[in-house]
Enzyme design. Sequence first.
Site, mmCIF file in Angstrom:
data_model
loop_
_atom_site.group_PDB
_atom_site.id
_atom_site.type_symbol
_atom_site.label_atom_id
_atom_site.label_comp_id
_atom_site.label_asym_id
_atom_site.label_seq_id
_atom_site.Cartn_x
_atom_site.Cartn_y
_atom_site.Cartn_z
ATOM 1 N N ASP A 79 -5.471 6.108 7.807
ATOM 2 C CA ASP A 79 -5.895 5.224 8.885
ATOM 3 C C ASP A 79 -6.238 3.829 8.388
ATOM 4 O O ASP A 79 -6.131 2.857 9.141
ATOM 5 C CB ASP A 79 -7.098 5.830 9.618
ATOM 6 C CG ASP A 79 -7.286 5.233 10.995
ATOM 7 O OD1 ASP A 79 -6.328 4.662 11.532
ATOM 8 O OD2 ASP A 79 -8.401 5.336 11.543
ATOM 9 N N CYS A 99 -7.650 -2.564 14.696
ATOM 10 C CA CYS A 99 -7.473 -2.013 16.040
ATOM 11 C C CYS A 99 -6.424 -2.849 16.759
ATOM 12 O O CYS A 99 -6.610 -4.054 16.944
ATOM 13 C CB CYS A 99 -8.790 -2.052 16.811
ATOM 14 S SG CYS A 99 -8.626 -1.485 18.514
ATOM 15 N N ASN A 115 -12.326 0.815 10.899
ATOM 16 C CA ASN A 115 -13.076 2.019 10.586
ATOM 17 C C ASN A 115 -14.469 1.759 10.016
ATOM 18 O O ASN A 115 -14.714 0.734 9.390
ATOM 19 C CB ASN A 115 -12.286 2.838 9.559
ATOM 20 C CG ASN A 115 -10.984 3.343 10.123
ATOM 21 O OD1 ASN A 115 -10.954 4.184 11.000
ATOM 22 N ND2 ASN A 115 -9.879 2.810 9.621
#
Length: 299
Positions: free
Chosen positions: A13, A238, A247
């Site tokens: 991620d 994002c 994150n």
Amino acid sequence: MQTVKFIEVGPRDGFQNVKKYIPTEVKLKVIDLLIDAGVKSMEIGSFVHPKAIPQMKDAKEVVTKTLETHQDKGIEFFALVPNLFGAKAAAECGLKKIDTVISVSESHNKANINRTVEESLQGLERIRETLPDMEIILSMATTFTCPFEGITPIENVLNIIRQGVKIGIHQFCLADTIGQADPAMVRKTVQAVKEDFPDEYFELHIHDTRGMGIASTLAGIEAGIANVQAAVGGLGGCPFAPGASGNVASEDLIYMLDAMEIKTGVDFNKILAAAKYERQVIEGNYSGHQVLIGEHCNT
């Protein structure tokens, strides 16, 4: 002393949001440093088409080499898969666990993967039927808020879990996709989920777009979820909040949990070193604070 299971998701991620390609050997070095820090659960890649996420074009090599080096150390490795093809690829590399994403919000699911929620659930069912021995965790994007629909009704969250259980899924991750969740919202949602599904396994994945990530993660822990995700360095982003950090930083989270005498098994100084190394070799959007402060002595 309370214990929390810490799940590192930076190698997937975090890395997937980096525009400049990260050499495979650098990815493997970061993974090695995280394992040396004591991380026992880690998402190490994504089996998506390279045209969709070029950063993950070496996922097979990263997973294969990681398993070759660390498979006997009792570490839980898993990767994200978008569909049955990706799930089969992960299985062929030797992974025993995969992660797949479905948005609670119809609008976000359509924008993200061009499918309705029902179509995504049908795809998940095919994965479950085709790979009966594979451990699957369903990550539920937009669990708390959606960039198109606003605050997500808790009943919608419960409904996705309900359908997942019918398919045969018993592990779920509640994900704050755009970082708008606040501690009260997280606490209320977690309490509802735990009340309706006391026997299912849940993880929490919070973004730090608006600086509420650590507080919201703690609210989730206090409400009953003892399995939390974060990304080393806070690397990430994002797509619906350009320029914003993504994150929660692993080292920030571990620092807080250490201070509160909540056991994770992760060495703060070593995971801080991993974050520092990452910053030296990868150009990305970082949100971590501890790397700017320094080490501390665990007591």
